[in-house]
Design a protein around this motif. Sequence first.
Motif, mmCIF file in Angstrom:
data_model
loop_
_atom_site.group_PDB
_atom_site.id
_atom_site.type_symbol
_atom_site.label_atom_id
_atom_site.label_comp_id
_atom_site.label_asym_id
_atom_site.label_seq_id
_atom_site.Cartn_x
_atom_site.Cartn_y
_atom_site.Cartn_z
ATOM 1 N N ILE A 12 -65.166 37.580 -28.807
ATOM 2 C CA ILE A 12 -65.443 36.442 -29.693
ATOM 3 C C ILE A 12 -64.708 36.687 -31.005
ATOM 4 O O ILE A 12 -64.450 37.831 -31.381
ATOM 5 N N GLU A 35 -75.247 37.538 -22.633
ATOM 6 C CA GLU A 35 -73.929 37.717 -23.257
ATOM 7 C C GLU A 35 -73.029 36.505 -23.020
ATOM 8 O O GLU A 35 -72.244 36.114 -23.886
ATOM 9 N N LEU A 73 -67.263 39.563 -18.722
ATOM 10 C CA LEU A 73 -67.643 40.232 -19.968
ATOM 11 C C LEU A 73 -68.077 41.678 -19.733
ATOM 12 O O LEU A 73 -67.746 42.569 -20.508
ATOM 13 N N THR A 104 -70.973 30.657 -29.596
ATOM 14 C CA THR A 104 -70.077 30.961 -30.720
ATOM 15 C C THR A 104 -68.781 30.163 -30.622
ATOM 16 O O THR A 104 -68.099 29.968 -31.627
ATOM 17 N N GLU A 105 -68.459 29.708 -29.413
ATOM 18 C CA GLU A 105 -67.237 28.920 -29.199
ATOM 19 C C GLU A 105 -67.495 27.411 -29.308
ATOM 20 O O GLU A 105 -66.600 26.610 -29.057
ATOM 21 N N GLY A 133 -65.455 34.277 -19.060
ATOM 22 C CA GLY A 133 -66.679 34.000 -19.798
ATOM 23 C C GLY A 133 -67.936 34.257 -18.998
ATOM 24 O O GLY A 133 -69.043 34.133 -19.510
ATOM 25 N N LEU A 190 -69.606 41.957 -28.487
ATOM 26 C CA LEU A 190 -68.575 41.010 -28.067
ATOM 27 C C LEU A 190 -67.427 40.961 -29.067
ATOM 28 O O LEU A 190 -66.255 40.874 -28.685
ATOM 29 N N LYS A 191 -67.766 41.055 -30.347
ATOM 30 C CA LYS A 191 -66.725 41.029 -31.389
ATOM 31 C C LYS A 191 -65.888 42.309 -31.345
ATOM 32 O O LYS A 191 -64.657 42.272 -31.459
ATOM 33 N N GLN A 225 -73.689 40.054 -30.268
ATOM 34 C CA GLN A 225 -72.530 39.532 -30.994
ATOM 35 C C GLN A 225 -71.618 40.647 -31.488
ATOM 36 O O GLN A 225 -70.385 40.550 -31.384
ATOM 37 N N LYS A 250 -71.609 34.085 -26.144
ATOM 38 C CA LYS A 250 -70.160 33.859 -26.329
ATOM 39 C C LYS A 250 -69.864 32.356 -26.339
ATOM 40 O O LYS A 250 -69.129 31.860 -27.200
#
Length: 281
Positions: A270, A62, A119, A69-70, A114, A264-265, A261, A66
């Motif tokens: 994210i 995870e 998380l 994606t950043e 992070g 996390l969204k 994802q 993250k």
Amino acid sequence: MKTVKIIGVPEHFNLPWHLAIDEGAFEDRGIKLSWTDIPEGTGKMCELLNQKETDLAIILTEGIVKSITEGNQVKIIQEYIASPLLWGIHVDANSTYKSLNELKGTTAAISRFGSGSHLMAYVQAKQMGWETEKLKFNLVNNLDGAIESLTTAKADYFMWERFTTKPLVDSGIFRHLGNCPTPWPCFVLVGTDEFLSENMTLVKHIQEIINTYTTEFKQIPRIDATLANKYHQKLEDIQDWLHITEWSQKQLPETMLLKVQDTLKELDLIDKSIPVSKILN
């Protein structure tokens, strides 16, 4: 001899790497694999990958998803541990908290923003029905920082791998209130885009070696005693951990990556999901 830098947490999951290094398995293929322990965990490892201070990492799924994606220029090479990570939820041994419900609205100690401890606090809060936007954190860097944070009441609870923290529970420093397993395979092998683009054949050699070691790992005679001695664990705890832990020799399934994802969204950790092709090597 090609030098390759790799990082990971100083925990029992990574013993196959150390056995392979000690036995010269990588050097036999012309690879000098230089391992560095990162006790601060995934948040720190994401920084080191981003700064290109390492080539490879064994890192929490995870956390690295993250980070990618950043904008972190990293790819997942393969799944390393197929089973979930069992996160223990701990309070100071002298704390008045007796149940997980009582932790609502309190402060969680986390190694870094992070990181897995950060998380998974959201995952745990969601499971408990808490308002995740009201979570509070105290940055502690590592396990020693968490001990100091909880004993001085700077934070109220701390989430870390259950078996790594078990000796602190046994010695009366922490009290264990419950567990929160990850909803996905917990560790992956990753590499920086730059390193992967220039060293694909070498990476295949590294995969072949470590996958051979992890396939046979549980069959090593008295491996439970070796793990218990090296990581200062009780034999029965290591045996329990071995029973629930499965190493992997394949790529992380796309469906699982989408689940990470999506989770996390949903937790607002994210901004957006990105194509699987930008995450998997």
